[in-house]
Design a protein around this motif. Structure first.
Motif, PDB file in Angstrom:
ATOM      1  N   CYS A  87      25.637  41.701  45.663  1.00  0.00           N
ATOM      2  CA  CYS A  87      26.144  42.250  44.406  1.00  0.00           C
ATOM      3  C   CYS A  87      26.865  43.562  44.714  1.00  0.00           C
ATOM      4  N   PHE A  88      27.518  44.138  43.693  1.00  0.00           N
ATOM      5  CA  PHE A  88      28.156  45.438  43.933  1.00  0.00           C
ATOM      6  C   PHE A  88      28.036  46.349  42.729  1.00  0.00           C
ATOM      7  N   THR A  89      28.190  47.651  42.991  1.00  0.00           N
ATOM      8  CA  THR A  89      28.253  48.651  41.927  1.00  0.00           C
ATOM      9  C   THR A  89      29.609  49.347  41.996  1.00  0.00           C
ATOM     10  N   LEU A  90      30.010  49.921  40.872  1.00  0.00           N
ATOM     11  CA  LEU A  90      31.361  50.477  40.744  1.00  0.00           C
ATOM     12  C   LEU A  90      31.315  51.886  40.166  1.00  0.00           C
ATOM     13  N   GLY A  91      31.891  52.841  40.867  1.00  0.00           N
ATOM     14  CA  GLY A  91      32.090  54.189  40.328  1.00  0.00           C
ATOM     15  C   GLY A  91      33.563  54.363  40.023  1.00  0.00           C
ATOM     16  N   LEU A  92      33.885  54.544  38.761  1.00  0.00           N
ATOM     17  CA  LEU A  92      35.295  54.641  38.367  1.00  0.00           C
ATOM     18  C   LEU A  92      35.589  56.024  37.791  1.00  0.00           C
ATOM     19  N   VAL A  93      36.558  56.709  38.394  1.00  0.00           N
ATOM     20  CA  VAL A  93      37.039  57.984  37.857  1.00  0.00           C
ATOM     21  C   VAL A  93      38.447  57.729  37.356  1.00  0.00           C
ATOM     22  N   THR A  94      38.667  57.941  36.075  1.00  0.00           N
ATOM     23  CA  THR A  94      39.981  57.631  35.505  1.00  0.00           C
ATOM     24  C   THR A  94      40.439  58.767  34.577  1.00  0.00           C
ATOM     25  N   PRO A  95      41.738  59.105  34.630  1.00  0.00           N
ATOM     26  CA  PRO A  95      42.215  60.254  33.864  1.00  0.00           C
ATOM     27  C   PRO A  95      42.248  60.002  32.355  1.00  0.00           C
ATOM     28  N   GLU A  96      42.323  58.743  31.964  1.00  0.00           N
ATOM     29  CA  GLU A  96      42.408  58.459  30.524  1.00  0.00           C
ATOM     30  C   GLU A  96      41.761  57.112  30.230  1.00  0.00           C
ATOM     31  N   ASN A  97      41.443  56.931  28.976  1.00  0.00           N
ATOM     32  CA  ASN A  97      40.908  55.649  28.539  1.00  0.00           C
ATOM     33  C   ASN A  97      42.074  54.781  28.086  1.00  0.00           C
ATOM     34  N   ASN A  98      42.578  53.992  29.012  1.00  0.00           N
ATOM     35  CA  ASN A  98      43.739  53.150  28.737  1.00  0.00           C
ATOM     36  C   ASN A  98      43.278  51.692  28.716  1.00  0.00           C
ATOM     37  N   PRO A  99      43.127  51.118  27.493  1.00  0.00           N
ATOM     38  CA  PRO A  99      42.530  49.783  27.389  1.00  0.00           C
ATOM     39  C   PRO A  99      43.247  48.732  28.230  1.00  0.00           C
ATOM     40  N   SER A 100      44.588  48.755  28.244  1.00  0.00           N
ATOM     41  CA  SER A 100      45.261  47.673  28.986  1.00  0.00           C
ATOM     42  C   SER A 100      45.057  47.861  30.491  1.00  0.00           C
ATOM     43  N   TRP A 101      45.012  49.115  30.958  1.00  0.00           N
ATOM     44  CA  TRP A 101      44.734  49.373  32.385  1.00  0.00           C
ATOM     45  C   TRP A 101      43.326  48.882  32.715  1.00  0.00           C
ATOM     46  N   LEU A 102      42.350  49.237  31.880  1.00  0.00           N
ATOM     47  CA  LEU A 102      40.959  48.833  32.142  1.00  0.00           C
ATOM     48  C   LEU A 102      40.807  47.319  32.115  1.00  0.00           C
ATOM     49  N   GLU A 103      41.516  46.702  31.182  1.00  0.00           N
ATOM     50  CA  GLU A 103      41.459  45.241  31.061  1.00  0.00           C
ATOM     51  C   GLU A 103      41.946  44.575  32.358  1.00  0.00           C
ATOM     52  N   ARG A 104      43.098  45.040  32.838  1.00  0.00           N
ATOM     53  CA  ARG A 104      43.649  44.454  34.067  1.00  0.00           C
ATOM     54  C   ARG A 104      42.789  44.811  35.282  1.00  0.00           C
ATOM     55  N   PHE A 105      42.268  46.054  35.302  1.00  0.00           N
ATOM     56  CA  PHE A 105      41.434  46.470  36.427  1.00  0.00           C
ATOM     57  C   PHE A 105      40.198  45.574  36.525  1.00  0.00           C
ATOM     58  N   SER A 106      39.523  45.386  35.411  1.00  0.00           N
ATOM     59  CA  SER A 106      38.297  44.580  35.471  1.00  0.00           C
ATOM     60  C   SER A 106      38.626  43.120  35.780  1.00  0.00           C
ATOM     61  N   ALA A 107      39.769  42.644  35.274  1.00  0.00           N
ATOM     62  CA  ALA A 107      40.178  41.264  35.605  1.00  0.00           C
ATOM     63  C   ALA A 107      40.410  41.120  37.104  1.00  0.00           C
ATOM     64  N   GLY A 108      40.897  42.187  37.739  1.00  0.00           N
ATOM     65  CA  GLY A 108      41.180  42.149  39.172  1.00  0.00           C
ATOM     66  C   GLY A 108      39.948  42.072  40.047  1.00  0.00           C
ATOM     67  N   LEU A 109      38.783  42.350  39.460  1.00  0.00           N
ATOM     68  CA  LEU A 109      37.543  42.267  40.240  1.00  0.00           C
ATOM     69  C   LEU A 109      36.950  40.859  40.225  1.00  0.00           C
ATOM     70  N   VAL A 110      37.371  40.065  39.247  1.00  0.00           N
ATOM     71  CA  VAL A 110      36.690  38.788  38.988  1.00  0.00           C
ATOM     72  C   VAL A 110      36.848  37.774  40.123  1.00  0.00           C
ATOM     73  N   GLY A 111      38.075  37.661  40.655  1.00  0.00           N
ATOM     74  CA  GLY A 111      38.348  36.622  41.654  1.00  0.00           C
ATOM     75  C   GLY A 111      37.415  36.698  42.847  1.00  0.00           C
ATOM     76  N   LEU A 112      37.356  37.844  43.500  1.00  0.00           N
ATOM     77  CA  LEU A 112      36.509  37.978  44.689  1.00  0.00           C
ATOM     78  C   LEU A 112      35.029  37.950  44.328  1.00  0.00           C
ATOM     79  N   ALA A 113      34.683  38.557  43.177  1.00  0.00           N
ATOM     80  CA  ALA A 113      33.275  38.565  42.769  1.00  0.00           C
ATOM     81  C   ALA A 113      32.768  37.132  42.637  1.00  0.00           C
ATOM     82  N   GLN A 114      33.577  36.284  42.011  1.00  0.00           N
ATOM     83  CA  GLN A 114      33.154  34.890  41.836  1.00  0.00           C
ATOM     84  C   GLN A 114      33.224  34.121  43.148  1.00  0.00           C
TER      85      GLN A 114
END
Ligand code: ADP
Ligand code: MG
Length: 335
Positions: A87-114
């Motif tokens: 399993c893995f844990t994630l520490g994310l430091v981000t300058p702003e709360n940008n929903p579309s950025w977060l959406e794409r970022f989290s989608a980018g983790l799915v492929g390898l995780a699965q």
């Protein structure tokens, strides 16, 4: 922030395709910490890598690609240890709360995780300059851990995949590498197909987990090539108290690398460039047949590029067998 931290976690990270159930993960996202149940007799293997914007990736890069790379380089460390991802844990430091950025970022983790059955089980999120820390957790059989210290004179030195693509890709993407002198690509040969190849090589390195798990009992030592072959192989020779001889004309290169670089630049990329995330493994003679057979079965390119020798130096030879003078130093952080 327009969404609370709690909402961000729930919406983008506590998703069923990313934080999915797994045997051994007793408790994942939602409490103050995660709980793992380590099977009796196995070892917990943990590793953490941090990626900082404008050092490890361009700030404006596609968040899906950044996320994939962040998880891939961590899984590569588990492969280099012969550990099975847990399993893995994630520490994310981000300058702003940008929903579309977060959406794409989290989608980018799915492929390898699965793909590697390695769910997200927790983390932290805070405001600041964009950077991503991922900690992977894996499981080892105590008898087949791959370490840096087991190489013996006579062992053959293998690498997976191609060498040099990581730093050539940085030059192609336009990010400064740590090489003293820029690589200098042959611009007129840098076709769209090459650019696309390098983009994929950089953001989608293949963590060699499956090969490592299947052949960990056959190799005497191993490391993943993150800082350049010479420096990383140097960690093996130092830990194993041996030397090495490399045949540089045997180095495996991609067609795109051959197309876009001079022989000299390509060799520099392989030896000093880093960011390849391939494995460098030493294999005793008696296991070579089985090792190569497994690599074919798993459709993973492996190339023998030299051998371990007595001594404490790494020597590079050209096609004529002549000793090459090696000047550049492998990457050292903070230097
Ligand atoms: P605390 O304040 O107790 O540290 P948090 O509010 O930071 O807790 O986190 C709540 C839960 O959400 C925890 O289970 C934590 O592991 C999880 N979490 C926080 N940030 C992330 C993230 N970026 N990715 C995944 N899980 C996260
Ligand atoms: Mg917290």
């Amino acid at each position: 922030m327009s969404q609370s931290e709690f909402e961000i976690i729930r919406r983008y990270f506590e998703k069923t395709d990313l934080s999915f159930p797994k045997t051994g993960v007793e408790l994942a996202i939602g409490d103050d910490a995660a709980l793992l149940n380590i099977p009796r007799g196995r070892l917990l293997c943990i590793s953490l890598d941090i990626l900082v914007a404008d050092i490890h990736f361009p700030f404006s890069a596609d968040p899906e690609k950044i996320a994939n790379r962040a998880l891939a380089v961590n899984l590569s460390d588990l492969a280099a240890m012969g550990a099975e991802p847990l399993c893995f844990t994630l520490g994310l430091v981000t300058p702003e709360n940008n929903p579309s950025w977060l959406e794409r970022f989290s989608a980018g983790l799915v492929g390898l995780a699965q793909h590697f059955n390695c769910p997200l089980v927790g983390g932290d999120i805070t405001r600041g300059p964009l950077s991503i820390a991922i900690q992977v957790h894996g499981l080892n059989e105590p008898g087949s851990v791959i370490r840096r210290g087991g190489a013996q004179p006579g062992d053959q030195i293998y690498v997976t995949g191609c060498l040099g693509d990581g730093s050539i890709a940085l030059a192609s993407i336009g990010v400064k590498s740590h090489l003293k002198e820029p690589l200098g690509l042959i611009e007129e040969n840098l076709l769209e197909t090459c650019k696309a190849y390098f983009d994929t090589a950089y953001y989608y390195p293949q963590p060699r987990v499956t090969l490592a798990l299947r052949c960990c009992h056959l190799v005497s030592s191993g490391i993943d090539i993150s800082d350049g072959l010479l420096g990383d192989l140097g960690h093996i020779t130092e830990a194993s108290k041996v030397g090495a001889e490399l045949d540089t004309h045997l180095f495996p290169y991609s067609e795109s690398a051959i197309c876009c670089t001079t022989d000299e630049a390509r060799l520099r990329a392989a030896l000093f460039g880093g960011d390849d995330y391939e494995l460098c493994l030493t294999v005793p003679d008696k296991h070579i047949g089985e090792f190569e057979r497994l690599a074919v079965e798993l459709d993973t390119r492996v190339t023998c590029i030299g051998k371990i020798v007595p001594g404490n130096t790494v020597e590079c030879h050209d096609q004529k067998g002549e000793l090459l003078k090696i000047e550049e130093h492998a990457y050292e952080h903070f230097l």
